[in-house]
Design a protein around this motif. Structure first.
Motif, PDB file in Angstrom:
ATOM      1  N   ASN A  46       0.864  -1.155  -0.112  1.00  0.00           N
ATOM      2  CA  ASN A  46      -0.095  -0.220  -0.083  1.00  0.00           C
ATOM      3  C   ASN A  46       1.021   1.251   0.009  1.00  0.00           C
ATOM      4  O   ASN A  46       2.079   1.259   0.570  1.00  0.00           O
ATOM      5  CB  ASN A  46      -0.987   0.116   1.377  1.00  0.00           C
ATOM      6  CG  ASN A  46      -1.861  -1.067   1.182  1.00  0.00           C
ATOM      7  OD1 ASN A  46      -2.509  -1.307   0.198  1.00  0.00           O
ATOM      8  ND2 ASN A  46      -1.923  -1.834   2.290  1.00  0.00           N
ATOM      9  N   VAL A  47       0.167   2.496  -0.361  1.00  0.00           N
ATOM     10  CA  VAL A  47       0.873   3.578  -0.265  1.00  0.00           C
ATOM     11  C   VAL A  47       0.268   4.817  -0.064  1.00  0.00           C
ATOM     12  O   VAL A  47      -1.380   4.643  -0.183  1.00  0.00           O
ATOM     13  CB  VAL A  47       1.473   4.033  -1.898  1.00  0.00           C
ATOM     14  CG1 VAL A  47       2.516   3.244  -2.227  1.00  0.00           C
ATOM     15  CG2 VAL A  47       0.361   3.909  -2.752  1.00  0.00           C
ATOM     16  N   PHE A  48       0.570   5.952   0.546  1.00  0.00           N
ATOM     17  CA  PHE A  48      -0.419   7.030   0.576  1.00  0.00           C
ATOM     18  C   PHE A  48       0.106   7.792  -0.620  1.00  0.00           C
ATOM     19  O   PHE A  48       1.487   7.956  -1.133  1.00  0.00           O
ATOM     20  CB  PHE A  48       0.443   8.033   1.703  1.00  0.00           C
ATOM     21  CG  PHE A  48       0.094   7.407   3.075  1.00  0.00           C
ATOM     22  CD1 PHE A  48      -1.196   7.173   3.628  1.00  0.00           C
ATOM     23  CD2 PHE A  48       1.263   6.872   3.891  1.00  0.00           C
ATOM     24  CE1 PHE A  48      -1.501   6.714   4.790  1.00  0.00           C
ATOM     25  CE2 PHE A  48       1.068   6.295   5.092  1.00  0.00           C
ATOM     26  CZ  PHE A  48      -0.249   6.425   5.438  1.00  0.00           C
ATOM     27  N   MET A  88      -4.252   3.734  -0.336  1.00  0.00           N
ATOM     28  CA  MET A  88      -4.519   2.783  -1.392  1.00  0.00           C
ATOM     29  C   MET A  88      -3.418   1.937  -1.663  1.00  0.00           C
ATOM     30  O   MET A  88      -2.267   1.919  -1.526  1.00  0.00           O
ATOM     31  CB  MET A  88      -5.013   3.513  -2.519  1.00  0.00           C
ATOM     32  CG  MET A  88      -3.935   4.056  -3.444  1.00  0.00           C
ATOM     33  SD  MET A  88      -4.697   5.044  -5.052  1.00  0.00           S
ATOM     34  CE  MET A  88      -5.085   6.684  -4.315  1.00  0.00           C
ATOM     35  N   SER A  89      -3.968   0.613  -2.351  1.00  0.00           N
ATOM     36  CA  SER A  89      -2.979  -0.293  -2.633  1.00  0.00           C
ATOM     37  C   SER A  89      -2.136   0.463  -4.017  1.00  0.00           C
ATOM     38  O   SER A  89      -2.798   1.147  -4.686  1.00  0.00           O
ATOM     39  CB  SER A  89      -3.422  -1.636  -3.414  1.00  0.00           C
ATOM     40  OG  SER A  89      -4.386  -1.452  -4.468  1.00  0.00           O
ATOM     41  N   LEU A 115      -5.221   9.865   6.481  1.00  0.00           N
ATOM     42  CA  LEU A 115      -5.764   9.231   5.391  1.00  0.00           C
ATOM     43  C   LEU A 115      -5.907   7.705   5.815  1.00  0.00           C
ATOM     44  O   LEU A 115      -6.492   7.052   4.921  1.00  0.00           O
ATOM     45  CB  LEU A 115      -4.883   9.253   4.211  1.00  0.00           C
ATOM     46  CG  LEU A 115      -4.749  10.725   3.701  1.00  0.00           C
ATOM     47  CD1 LEU A 115      -3.988  10.579   2.308  1.00  0.00           C
ATOM     48  CD2 LEU A 115      -5.729  11.385   3.517  1.00  0.00           C
ATOM     49  N   ARG A 116      -5.657   7.183   7.062  1.00  0.00           N
ATOM     50  CA  ARG A 116      -6.388   5.892   7.231  1.00  0.00           C
ATOM     51  C   ARG A 116      -6.134   5.897   8.941  1.00  0.00           C
ATOM     52  O   ARG A 116      -5.690   6.858   9.537  1.00  0.00           O
ATOM     53  CB  ARG A 116      -5.285   4.855   7.087  1.00  0.00           C
ATOM     54  CG  ARG A 116      -4.030   4.781   7.430  1.00  0.00           C
ATOM     55  CD  ARG A 116      -3.271   3.542   7.125  1.00  0.00           C
ATOM     56  NE  ARG A 116      -1.691   3.661   7.962  1.00  0.00           N
ATOM     57  CZ  ARG A 116      -0.865   2.695   7.459  1.00  0.00           C
ATOM     58  NH1 ARG A 116      -0.847   1.788   6.502  1.00  0.00           N
ATOM     59  NH2 ARG A 116       0.504   3.024   7.982  1.00  0.00           N
ATOM     60  N   VAL A 117      -6.919   4.962   9.447  1.00  0.00           N
ATOM     61  CA  VAL A 117      -7.031   4.854  10.856  1.00  0.00           C
ATOM     62  C   VAL A 117      -5.792   4.562  11.373  1.00  0.00           C
ATOM     63  O   VAL A 117      -4.861   3.748  11.054  1.00  0.00           O
ATOM     64  CB  VAL A 117      -8.298   4.014  11.496  1.00  0.00           C
ATOM     65  CG1 VAL A 117      -9.696   4.598  10.820  1.00  0.00           C
ATOM     66  CG2 VAL A 117      -8.129   2.423  10.889  1.00  0.00           C
ATOM     67  N   THR A 118      -5.449   4.946  12.637  1.00  0.00           N
ATOM     68  CA  THR A 118      -4.197   4.372  13.353  1.00  0.00           C
ATOM     69  C   THR A 118      -4.490   2.933  13.831  1.00  0.00           C
ATOM     70  O   THR A 118      -5.405   2.513  13.991  1.00  0.00           O
ATOM     71  CB  THR A 118      -3.766   5.348  14.788  1.00  0.00           C
ATOM     72  OG1 THR A 118      -4.985   5.108  15.649  1.00  0.00           O
ATOM     73  CG2 THR A 118      -3.696   6.715  14.016  1.00  0.00           C
ATOM     74  N   GLU A 119      -3.165   2.368  14.210  1.00  0.00           N
ATOM     75  CA  GLU A 119      -3.393   0.975  14.564  1.00  0.00           C
ATOM     76  C   GLU A 119      -4.015   1.091  15.940  1.00  0.00           C
ATOM     77  O   GLU A 119      -4.934  -0.158  16.021  1.00  0.00           O
ATOM     78  CB  GLU A 119      -1.854   0.365  14.909  1.00  0.00           C
ATOM     79  CG  GLU A 119      -1.804  -1.092  15.126  1.00  0.00           C
ATOM     80  CD  GLU A 119      -0.497  -1.552  15.453  1.00  0.00           C
ATOM     81  OE1 GLU A 119      -0.346  -2.618  15.889  1.00  0.00           O
ATOM     82  OE2 GLU A 119       0.388  -0.809  15.311  1.00  0.00           O
ATOM     83  N   ALA A 120      -4.036   2.100  16.867  1.00  0.00           N
ATOM     84  CA  ALA A 120      -4.673   1.953  18.077  1.00  0.00           C
ATOM     85  C   ALA A 120      -6.204   2.115  17.861  1.00  0.00           C
ATOM     86  O   ALA A 120      -7.051   1.429  18.296  1.00  0.00           O
ATOM     87  CB  ALA A 120      -4.493   2.861  18.998  1.00  0.00           C
TER      88      ALA A 120
END
Length: 228
Positions: free
Chosen positions: A120-122, A137-138, A210-215
């Protein structure tokens, strides 16, 4: 007017002072030095070299992400703290747009990327310096999207090297990459882009990952497991 620009969103560190539309001092480094250790000394050093006191700064520009969660938070927090302390406006700009701003006159599609692991990339896609899309996205999805645009494509960012083989395989002769001089973010470019934005309330200035954090992802999984 004196601007201070700060970008700590990825491995590179970029800091700049722009006064009356002239770049007075700029610092760039891709050394793997923790931003929590290196950012304030870099700011202090360029202010000293430019003979500018903190109280003379009129506005702050920060790169708001995406990128490293910790890196983004450090730059945004430093910018907010300075803006609040000095009672000056703060402006925030996409870190991907800052990278793309290194090559504003490419006659086609400019694609700025940061590696986000696991294929994946930003990614930020731009034409005529205008934002088409910024997303997590991928790489496969990204390449399909820019391929379908049917224009020459220029990739920018230090992480292009990680994926260049796949990029070249899919896009062939229509793709180019910048040289190393343009792969690092420029805080002077950040400031130029910030001038086109509206100032944000210092308390409302937040990172954009641009994506949720791991937490957050783990919390949502736990909530779903518990039927909430």
């Amino acid at each position: 007017m004196i601007w201070l620009g700060i970008d700590t969103s990825h491995t590179p560190l970029a800091v700049a002072i722009v006064k009356d539309n002239q770049v007075i001092a700029e610092y760039k480094s891709s050394l793997k030095i923790t931003h929590s250790i290196g950012t304030m000394p870099a700011i202090e050093e360029i202010l000293k070299k430019a003979d500018i006191k903190p109280g003379e700064i009129d506005a702050i520009a920060v790169a708001k992400g995406p990128g490293s969660y910790t890196g983004v938070r450090i730059g945004v927090t430093i910018g907010k703290t300075l803006a609040w302390t000095l009672n000056i406006p703060i402006f925030s700009v996409s870190s991907l747009h800052v990278l793309a701003g290194n090559v504003p006159h490419f006659p086609g599609v400019v694609c700025a990327i940061m590696d986000a692991r696991r294929g994946n990339v930003f990614a930020g896609i731009y034409t005529n310096s205008e934002v088409v899309k910024e997303a997590h996205m991928s790489l496969t999805e990204l390449l399909k999207t820019v391929d379908e645009m049917g224009q020459p494509v220029l990739f920018v960012g230090m992480d292009v090297a990680i994926h260049w083989g796949q990029i070249k395989e899919v896009l062939g002769d229509k793709v180019q990459r910048t040289n190393a001089a343009f792969d690092l973010p420029s805080a002077a470019v950040l400031i130029e882009l910030a001038k086109k934005e509206e100032a944000t309330d210092v308390h409302a200035t937040v990172p954009e990952y641009l994506r949720v954090t791991e937490a957050e992802a783990n919390w949502m999984k736990e909530q779903k497991k518990n039927g909430n």
